[in-house]
Each structure stands twice: as C-alpha cells, then as structure tokens.
Motif scaffolding. Structure first.
Motif, short mmCIF file in Angstrom:
data_model
loop_
_atom_site.label_atom_id
_atom_site.label_comp_id
_atom_site.label_asym_id
_atom_site.label_seq_id
_atom_site.Cartn_x
_atom_site.Cartn_y
_atom_site.Cartn_z
N SER A 86 -2.28 -12.11 -2.29
CA SER A 86 -3.61 -12.61 -1.92
C SER A 86 -4.72 -11.68 -2.40
CB SER A 86 -3.69 -12.94 -0.42
OG SER A 86 -3.52 -11.78 0.32
N ASN A 87 -4.54 -10.37 -2.24
CA ASN A 87 -5.63 -9.46 -2.67
C ASN A 87 -5.77 -9.43 -4.18
OD1 ASN A 87 -6.10 -8.67 -0.01
ND2 ASN A 87 -4.62 -7.02 -0.10
N ASN A 88 -4.65 -9.40 -4.88
CA ASN A 88 -4.73 -9.28 -6.35
C ASN A 88 -5.33 -10.54 -6.97
OD1 ASN A 88 -3.47 -6.89 -5.84
ND2 ASN A 88 -1.58 -7.35 -6.93
N SER A 89 -4.93 -11.71 -6.45
CA SER A 89 -5.50 -12.96 -7.01
C SER A 89 -7.01 -12.95 -6.83
CB SER A 89 -4.97 -14.21 -6.32
OG SER A 89 -3.60 -14.17 -6.23
N LEU A 131 -6.15 1.94 -2.04
CA LEU A 131 -5.48 1.51 -0.80
C LEU A 131 -3.97 1.70 -0.90
CD1 LEU A 131 -7.55 -1.71 -0.12
CD2 LEU A 131 -7.63 0.42 1.18
N ILE A 132 -3.40 1.31 -2.03
CA ILE A 132 -1.94 1.39 -2.20
C ILE A 132 -1.47 2.84 -2.05
CG2 ILE A 132 -0.04 1.10 -3.85
CD1 ILE A 132 -1.69 -1.27 -5.06
N SER A 133 -2.22 3.76 -2.66
CA SER A 133 -1.76 5.16 -2.67
C SER A 133 -1.80 5.79 -1.27
CB SER A 133 -2.57 5.99 -3.67
OG SER A 133 -3.93 5.96 -3.30
N GLN A 134 -2.53 5.16 -0.34
CA GLN A 134 -2.59 5.69 1.04
C GLN A 134 -1.60 4.98 1.96
OE1 GLN A 134 -6.64 4.94 2.17
NE2 GLN A 134 -7.47 6.33 0.63
N ASP A 135 -0.84 4.05 1.42
CA ASP A 135 0.04 3.22 2.26
C ASP A 135 1.24 4.04 2.75
OD1 ASP A 135 2.03 1.20 3.04
OD2 ASP A 135 0.66 -0.24 2.13
N SER A 136 1.53 3.97 4.04
CA SER A 136 2.60 4.80 4.60
C SER A 136 4.00 4.25 4.31
CB SER A 136 2.41 4.93 6.11
OG SER A 136 2.45 3.64 6.68
N ARG A 137 4.09 3.14 3.59
CA ARG A 137 5.42 2.61 3.25
C ARG A 137 6.01 3.27 2.00
NH1 ARG A 137 3.51 -3.50 4.05
NH2 ARG A 137 1.59 -2.52 3.25
N HIS A 138 5.27 4.20 1.43
CA HIS A 138 5.82 5.05 0.36
C HIS A 138 5.05 6.37 0.37
CE1 HIS A 138 2.88 3.15 -2.88
NE2 HIS A 138 2.26 3.43 -1.76
N GLU A 141 -9.80 0.07 -6.85
CA GLU A 141 -9.87 -0.22 -5.43
C GLU A 141 -8.47 -0.55 -4.87
OE1 GLU A 141 -11.73 0.33 -3.16
OE2 GLU A 141 -11.33 -1.07 -1.53
N ARG A 142 -7.69 -1.34 -5.61
CA ARG A 142 -6.33 -1.64 -5.15
C ARG A 142 -5.51 -0.36 -5.07
NH1 ARG A 142 -6.12 -4.65 -1.97
NH2 ARG A 142 -8.30 -4.95 -2.12
N TYR A 143 -5.61 0.48 -6.10
CA TYR A 143 -4.80 1.71 -6.14
C TYR A 143 -5.22 2.67 -5.02
CZ TYR A 143 -2.50 5.94 -7.72
OH TYR A 143 -1.71 7.07 -7.78
N ALA A 201 8.04 1.58 -8.76
CA ALA A 201 7.21 1.81 -9.95
C ALA A 201 6.35 0.57 -10.04
CB ALA A 201 8.06 1.97 -11.20
N GLN A 202 5.06 0.75 -10.20
CA GLN A 202 4.17 -0.41 -10.20
C GLN A 202 3.19 -0.32 -11.36
OE1 GLN A 202 1.74 -1.04 -6.64
NE2 GLN A 202 1.82 -3.26 -6.98
N VAL A 203 2.91 -1.49 -11.94
CA VAL A 203 1.86 -1.60 -12.95
C VAL A 203 0.80 -2.55 -12.39
CG1 VAL A 203 1.29 -2.32 -15.30
CG2 VAL A 203 3.56 -1.35 -14.80
C1 LIG Z 1 4.71 -0.24 -3.05
C2 LIG Z 1 3.49 -0.98 -2.60
C3 LIG Z 1 2.83 -1.83 -3.48
C4 LIG Z 1 1.68 -2.51 -3.07
N1 LIG Z 1 1.04 -3.30 -3.98
C5 LIG Z 1 -0.11 -3.89 -3.61
C6 LIG Z 1 -0.86 -4.64 -4.55
O1 LIG Z 1 -0.48 -4.82 -5.71
N2 LIG Z 1 -2.03 -5.19 -4.13
C7 LIG Z 1 -2.50 -5.05 -2.86
O2 LIG Z 1 -3.57 -5.56 -2.55
N3 LIG Z 1 -1.79 -4.37 -1.94
C8 LIG Z 1 -0.62 -3.79 -2.29
N4 LIG Z 1 0.09 -3.07 -1.36
C9 LIG Z 1 -0.39 -3.06 0.04
C10 LIG Z 1 -1.55 -2.13 0.22
O3 LIG Z 1 -1.10 -0.80 0.30
C11 LIG Z 1 -2.32 -2.47 1.52
O4 LIG Z 1 -1.45 -2.52 2.61
C12 LIG Z 1 -3.00 -3.81 1.39
O5 LIG Z 1 -3.75 -3.89 0.20
C13 LIG Z 1 -3.94 -4.03 2.59
O6 LIG Z 1 -4.41 -5.33 2.46
P1 LIG Z 1 -4.90 -6.16 3.72
O7 LIG Z 1 -6.06 -5.38 4.26
O8 LIG Z 1 -5.26 -7.48 3.14
O9 LIG Z 1 -3.72 -6.22 4.66
C14 LIG Z 1 1.22 -2.38 -1.74
C15 LIG Z 1 1.91 -1.53 -0.87
C16 LIG Z 1 3.04 -0.85 -1.27
C17 LIG Z 1 3.76 0.04 -0.31
#
Ligand SMILES: Cc1cc2nc3c(=O)[nH]c(=O)nc-3n(C[C@H](O)[C@H](O)[C@H](O)COP(=O)(O)O)c2cc1C
Length: 151
Positions: A41-44, A76-83, A72-74, A60-62
């Motif tokens: 949803s966010n990327n679209s 948020l992604i880089s702060q995600d606690s799932r990695h 902006e996506r990166y 590994a993500q592109v």
């Molecule tokens: C490995 C990994 C890849 C992710 N890839 C994306 C991504 O391509 N685009 C994106 O918006 N969020 C991605 N996320 C999720 C973001 O870190 C974040 O949770 C999300 O953008 C928050 O969106 P929301 O506020 O709509 O929930 C990814 C998370 C992880 C752990």
C-alpha cells in the motif's frame, strides 16, 4: 531533487521467528504478510517498486523510484525492529525500473541465483564491494522475477 528513477539496495539481519522451526511456519508467513501488505500500500501510493529477498536469516531489498520517495521509505524501513544491521549497499540512478510491475515482489532464496550463501558479513557502506554486491542483488532479483513472469 530529480524525478529520475533511483535504485536503493540494502541487506539486513531478519528478526522474525526461526524459519527452521516447522511449528512456527504459520507465524512466519503472517509476519511476512504484514510486511508485504504495508509495502504494497505505501509503495503503490509513493510510486515505489522493488523486490524483497527473504533467505530465512537475512533480508535483501531493492527499492526503486524517485529519490524523495525511496528516501522516505528507506528511512522508515531502516528503523523497523523486525530486522537489524540494516546496511545500505547501493544508491544510484537506475536508468529504468527493473521491477516495474511489482509494488514489492517477495522472493525466496531458492529462486535467486548468483548470490552469496548468506549476508552475515556485510561490506562497508560506500565501498566498492558494497556497490558490487548491491548491483548483483538488483540483477539477481530482476532475473528471478523475469523467470517467474515467463514461467
Ligand atoms: C524487511 C522489511 C521490508 C519492508 N519493506 C517496506 C517497503 O518496501 N515499503 C514500506 O512502505 N514499508 C516496508 N516495510 C515496513 C516499514 O518498515 C514500516 O513498518 C511501514 O512502512 C509503516 O507503514 P504504516 O505506517 O503504513 O504501517 C518493511 C519492513 C521490513 C522489516
């Protein structure tokens, strides 16, 4: 900032449930689905396309799209606690999109060729090695997606 299409590639260590534990499979699939749902949803909405490789231990993500959108996506992604240990490899003009039809394609390690066995040891960001690994990730994921589309 230009509207040219950029590529950003990174590798990270996954902090999902252990994929080798068979009773955890459902939970793992749910965890991956949550990531993919947000990505789609966010990327679209942001004009971002790309591919995500999940190898069990690593991601590994592109991401490809206009610079502001992938930044902006990166962020948020880089702060995600799932990695963690999120290591940027490549950030450069892409010419054209390699994943134009995919708001985020999920790939398993078994469908991707020519990549290191694992990404435990990560090259220093900005090094030649990082750029080369980033480019080979883009090429290998694009080839895997191409194979899937022609299957
Ligand atoms: C490995 C990994 C890849 C992710 N890839 C994306 C991504 O391509 N685009 C994106 O918006 N969020 C991605 N996320 C999720 C973001 O870190 C974040 O949770 C999300 O953008 C928050 O969106 P929301 O506020 O709509 O929930 C990814 C998370 C992880 C752990």
């Amino acid at each position: 900032m230009s509207d040219d299409i950029y590529h950003l590639a990174y590798v990270s260590d996954a902090l999902l449930v252990d994929p080798s534990e068979s009773e955890q499979q459902e939970l793992l699939e749910w965890q991956l689905k949550r990531i993919l749902d947000a990505a789609h949803s966010n990327n679209s909405a942001a004009g971002v396309t790309g591919a995500l490789l999940f190898s069990g231990q690593h991601f590994a993500q592109v991401l490809e799209g206009p610079q502001a959108a992938i930044n902006e996506r990166y962020r948020l992604i880089s702060q995600d606690s799932r990695h963690n240990n999120v290591t940027p490899l490549l950030y450069e003009p892409a010419g054209e999109r390699q994943f134009a039809d995919w708001s985020m394609a999920l790939c398993g390690a078994e469908e991707v060729e020519n990549l290191p066995e694992n990404f435990q040891v990560k090259p220093s960001p900005g090094s030649l090695e990082a750029g080369n690994l980033g480019r080979s990730i883009v090429a290998s994921l694009a080839a895997a997606i191409g194979k899937r589309q022609n299957a």
